[in-house]
Design a protein around this motif. Structure first.
Motif, mmCIF file in Angstrom:
data_model
loop_
_atom_site.group_PDB
_atom_site.id
_atom_site.type_symbol
_atom_site.label_atom_id
_atom_site.label_comp_id
_atom_site.label_asym_id
_atom_site.label_seq_id
_atom_site.Cartn_x
_atom_site.Cartn_y
_atom_site.Cartn_z
ATOM 1 N N THR A 178 0.920 -1.314 -0.017
ATOM 2 C CA THR A 178 -0.036 -0.202 -0.096
ATOM 3 C C THR A 178 0.760 1.464 -0.061
ATOM 4 O O THR A 178 0.592 2.238 -0.732
ATOM 5 N N HIS A 179 2.160 1.318 0.795
ATOM 6 C CA HIS A 179 2.911 2.360 0.751
ATOM 7 C C HIS A 179 3.372 2.786 -0.455
ATOM 8 O O HIS A 179 3.035 3.845 -1.297
ATOM 9 N N TYR A 180 3.765 1.813 -1.559
ATOM 10 C CA TYR A 180 4.191 2.145 -2.812
ATOM 11 C C TYR A 180 2.867 2.416 -3.878
ATOM 12 O O TYR A 180 3.431 3.413 -4.575
ATOM 13 N N LEU A 181 2.042 1.789 -3.412
ATOM 14 C CA LEU A 181 0.785 2.400 -4.235
ATOM 15 C C LEU A 181 0.500 3.838 -4.125
ATOM 16 O O LEU A 181 0.066 4.582 -5.009
ATOM 17 N N VAL A 182 0.385 4.128 -2.583
ATOM 18 C CA VAL A 182 0.069 5.548 -2.571
ATOM 19 C C VAL A 182 1.129 6.514 -3.217
ATOM 20 O O VAL A 182 0.841 7.700 -3.396
ATOM 21 N N LEU A 183 2.221 6.196 -2.970
ATOM 22 C CA LEU A 183 3.240 6.908 -3.497
ATOM 23 C C LEU A 183 3.196 7.036 -4.946
ATOM 24 O O LEU A 183 3.348 8.021 -5.468
#
Lengths: 101, 190
Positions: A6-11
């Motif tokens: 999720t961190h990467y997708l939010v970024l």
């Protein structure tokens, strides 16, 4: 603290939004190209993250093909841009209305 | 722990660089900030274990694409400040709505698709470059060749579009010939 998918997708979302803002507010065609590069890079981050967290290499393959598409887009786009600049003297998006669009 | 630090550091750097690219009025600032952002993006690929993709990102984007942009900018007047359109509230509203919808979709996508199975799983005991090569040259061979043809077509198109009058070499011409051709160019421009 664990960094998840999720961190990467939010970024990737944030970067994609930045690129989208660039596409919307730029009038100079060269700057518009920069914004499209940002869009493609944001998508690449998402692909690489999904490829890592699902243990699947397909995401990386798609990222490679996106990079190839981006490279050829820049080559053709800049060629057209140079021709347009030679003919009209500016690269303003609003002056490209010869087709009355 | 180190992964988290690296992730947040490079996330902040990338966002700042790309924001500069989008918001600045100087074309040169935008170019350099974009190049820096590209390198920071490759850091994510290294963190994610996609070593080959990271190297390709650095070589292709900062090596080829940025050099191409730098050459292209020599044709344009980059010292002039870039005029921007006055942002109408309608565009801003539509943009924010679109971004918000994208955010929601991306947040919910992993939840919806929790039963994904990998088609080409990462191979045990092979490095990233090896497994990329195995998948790329077996399952994705046809798209790979098509990408090669596409790059060739793009190269020819770029040369044809940008490289007019490349059959004349200035270094092989005599002084008088160069002066004559410059006179001819002036007449064409006038």
């Amino acid at each position: 603290m664990e960094i998840g998918l999720t961190h990467y997708l939010v970024l990737a979302t944030i970067l994609f939004s930045i690129g989208l803002i660039g596409v919307m507010r730029r009038k100079n065609l060269l700057m518009l190209f920069f914004a499209t590069e940002i869009l493609l890079n944001a998508v690449n981050i998402g692909f690489a993250a999904i490829s890592h967290y699902y243990n699947d290499l397909t995401g990386q393959m798609f990222a490679f093909f996106i990079i190839a598409v981006a490279a050829s887009e820049v080559a053709v786009g800049l060629g057209l841009l140079i021709v347009w600049h030679k003919r009209t003297g500016n690269i303003n998006l609003d002056t490209m209305s010869s087709m009355r669009g | 722990m180190f992964e988290a630090i690296a992730f947040y550091l490079f996330a902040i750097l990338t966002i700042v660089m790309f924001t500069i690219t989008v918001m600045t009025k100087q074309a040169l600032f935008a170019l350099t900030a974009l190049a820096a952002g590209m390198i920071f993006v490759s850091a994510f690929f290294f963190i994610l274990g996609a070593d080959f993709l990271g190297v390709v990102q650095i070589i292709v984007y900062t090596g080829a694409v940025m050099a191409l942009y730098a050459f292209g900018m020599m044709f344009f007047d980059t010292t002039r400040e870039v005029k921007e359109r006055n942002g109408s509230s309608l565009i801003v509203m539509g943009l924010s709505t679109l971004s918000a919808v994208f955010t929601v979709v991306i947040f919910s996508a992993p939840v919806v698709s929790s039963k994904i199975e990998s088609i080409y799983p990462t191979i045990e005991g092979a490095t990233n470059s090896q497994s990329v090569g195995m998948v790329l040259f077996t399952k994705y061979l046809v798209p790979f060749e098509l990408a090669a043809v596409m790059l060739l077509v793009a190269m020819v198109a770029g040369i044809v579009l940008a490289g007019k009058k490349m059959d004349r070499s200035l270094t092989l011409m005599a002084e008088e010939e160069i002066l004559l051709s410059q006179e001819a160019n002036k007449k064409v421009i006038l």
